[in-house]
Design an enzyme around this catalytic site. Structure first.
Site, mmCIF file in Angstrom:
data_model
loop_
_atom_site.group_PDB
_atom_site.id
_atom_site.type_symbol
_atom_site.label_atom_id
_atom_site.label_comp_id
_atom_site.label_asym_id
_atom_site.label_seq_id
_atom_site.Cartn_x
_atom_site.Cartn_y
_atom_site.Cartn_z
ATOM 1 N N TYR A 141 21.682 -17.839 25.744
ATOM 2 C CA TYR A 141 22.692 -18.909 25.652
ATOM 3 C C TYR A 141 22.018 -20.146 25.070
ATOM 4 O O TYR A 141 20.950 -20.563 25.536
ATOM 5 C CB TYR A 141 23.267 -19.246 27.033
ATOM 6 N N LYS A 271 18.885 -31.962 28.963
ATOM 7 C CA LYS A 271 19.212 -31.928 30.386
ATOM 8 C C LYS A 271 18.410 -32.921 31.223
ATOM 9 O O LYS A 271 18.816 -34.052 31.420
ATOM 10 C CB LYS A 271 19.084 -30.494 30.921
#
Length: 425
Positions: A141, A271
């Site tokens: 992903y 992130k």
């Protein structure tokens, strides 16, 4: 809080406007705890999708944001620079593998991946050898934007419905050998076959090192990564490592590629870069790649987001890097990993459990049945934890500052859920 308006008009991630899932109203968050408007206090097991590694409302990060916002919260990065960006890029170059010497700042993880793919394409174009394919792994992903989706698993991912519209790339079998298992040479056979056959058209290999995240929470053996690096060197193919989820200590190493002692040609970060405060990402590359890109017909790298190098985000990221540099995360993730190693295998006694696995501050329980999202989410909230599973995966990645009793509570509530048939379909 007007939850009826929210449910009627606001589209939350991966939810339906026809049958919207319940959303829980957050009033505040502090440390490892989320306070709901309805009074519940929840132990956070998700770090807001891997990002809030230092916990919520951290005084050092708060101060950095307050100080910067009084100076300048945003200014264009074209033709202008500023100290927060300079300081951040210095720190990123110091912390990341030594070959990486040039930093491109962007808005989000998906954009960092887009940037990395464009870098690889421009690199080969500048060399007079245009290449248009990427080699990647099944079960991977890399984000929600179109180029990122094109290198995400084409069959089993949430993006399979775009198949036929996205560019078609080359997918090798993902490794089966787990991190803690004995290496099996069969794992590299399909990858080796595909890079051998197609290397002249492959701009780069892109993969998530050691941990495949949203594609299946799979934790694989470092030897696979070592052999991938060797094959990229043998066949003169660039290696892009997507460390958006794994970077900044999540796997017990500062960067997951350190488990295999290798370095990429291009590295994607996001992130946790700001400690979960603001959206920001970075794509780093070598001097050779950067200079080759800029030596091509365009004379520059053809990308430039509006909020590139946002001063407020950079200032908070610098504060986050200062916390990283103290080294406390190493003891914190080691403690979390030791609890996972002790407690997660105990869940294998349940018939519903297919597998348990862990690394650093990542814990995964794979079940034989898919979760009933509405039911299991309410169950977790009712039992004082915030865990957001998907499919057959209940996974937790608590903030590094979590105390042993908080990590234990997350696991204990998961065990209760495994005993509740209504939580599964």
């Amino acid at each position: 809080m007007d939850l009826k308006f929210d449910q009627k008009h606001i589209w939350h991630p991966y939810t339906s406007t026809i049958n919207p899932l319940t959303c829980y109203p957050v009033m505040s968050a502090n440390g490892v705890e989320i306070q709901l408007e309805t009074g519940e206090v929840l132990v956070d097991g998700m770090s807001s999708w891997w990002s809030t590694i230092h916990g919520y409302n951290h005084p050092h990060l708060n101060q950095a944001a307050h100080t910067q916002i009084d100076k300048v919260s945003h200014i264009m990065f074209g033709g202008i620079t500023h100290q927060p960006a300079i300081d951040l890029c210095k720190k990123l170059i110091q912390l990341t593998p030594t070959r990486l010497q040039h930093v491109f700042l962007a808005d989000s993880g998906s954009v960092a991946v887009e940037v990395s793919l464009k870098m690889a394409l421009q690199y080969w174009h500048a060399k007079g050898e245009p290449r248009s394919k990427f080699l990647t792994l099944r079960d991977g992903y890399h984000g929600d934007t179109f180029a990122a989706m094109s290198v995400t698993d084409p069959d089993n991912s949430m993006h399979s419905l775009y198949k036929g519209f996205l560019p078609e790339h080359i997918f090798a079998d993902s490794p089966k050998t787990g991190y803690w298992q004995d290496w099996d040479d069969a794992d590299i056979v399909d990858f080796k076959k595909k890079i051998t056959k197609n290397h002249n058209q492959i701009a780069a290999v892109i993969l998530e090192p050691i941990v495949q995240g949203a594609g299946g929470m799979r934790i694989y053996h470092p030897e696979f990564l070592r052999q991938v690096r060797a094959l990229c060197d043998e066949f003169n193919v660039l290696l892009i490592l997507d460390e958006i989820a794994t970077g900044f200590g999540r796997t017990g190493k500062l960067f997951a590629c350190e488990h295999a002692d290798i370095q990429p040609d291009i590295l994607c970060l996001g992130k946790a870069i700001t400690g979960g405060y603001m959206t920001l990402s970075a794509t780093l590359t070598t001097k050779v790649v950067a200079d080759t890109v800029c030596g091509g017909d365009a004379g520059c790298f053809m990308h430039g987001p509006t909020f590139m190098g946002n001063p407020l985000a950079c200032a908070v990221a610098n504060a986050s890097m200062e916390l990283i540099e103290t080294g406390d995360w190493q003891k914190q993730t080691a403690m979390i990993e030791s609890l996972f190693a002790k407690k997660l295998p105990e869940l294998n006694i349940y018939e519903l459990v297919q597998d348990t696995r862990w690394l650093g501050a990542i814990g995964v329980i794979e079940t034989k049945k898919a979760v009933n999202m509405e039911v299991i989410q309410k169950f977790f909230v009712d039992n004082g934890v915030w865990i957001r599973p998907f499919g057959k995966l209940i996974y937790i990645m608590p903030p590094f500052i979590s105390e042993p009793e908080q990590v234990s509570k997350l696991i204990e509530v998961i065990e209760k859920a495994l005993q509740n048939e209504a939580c599964f379909i």
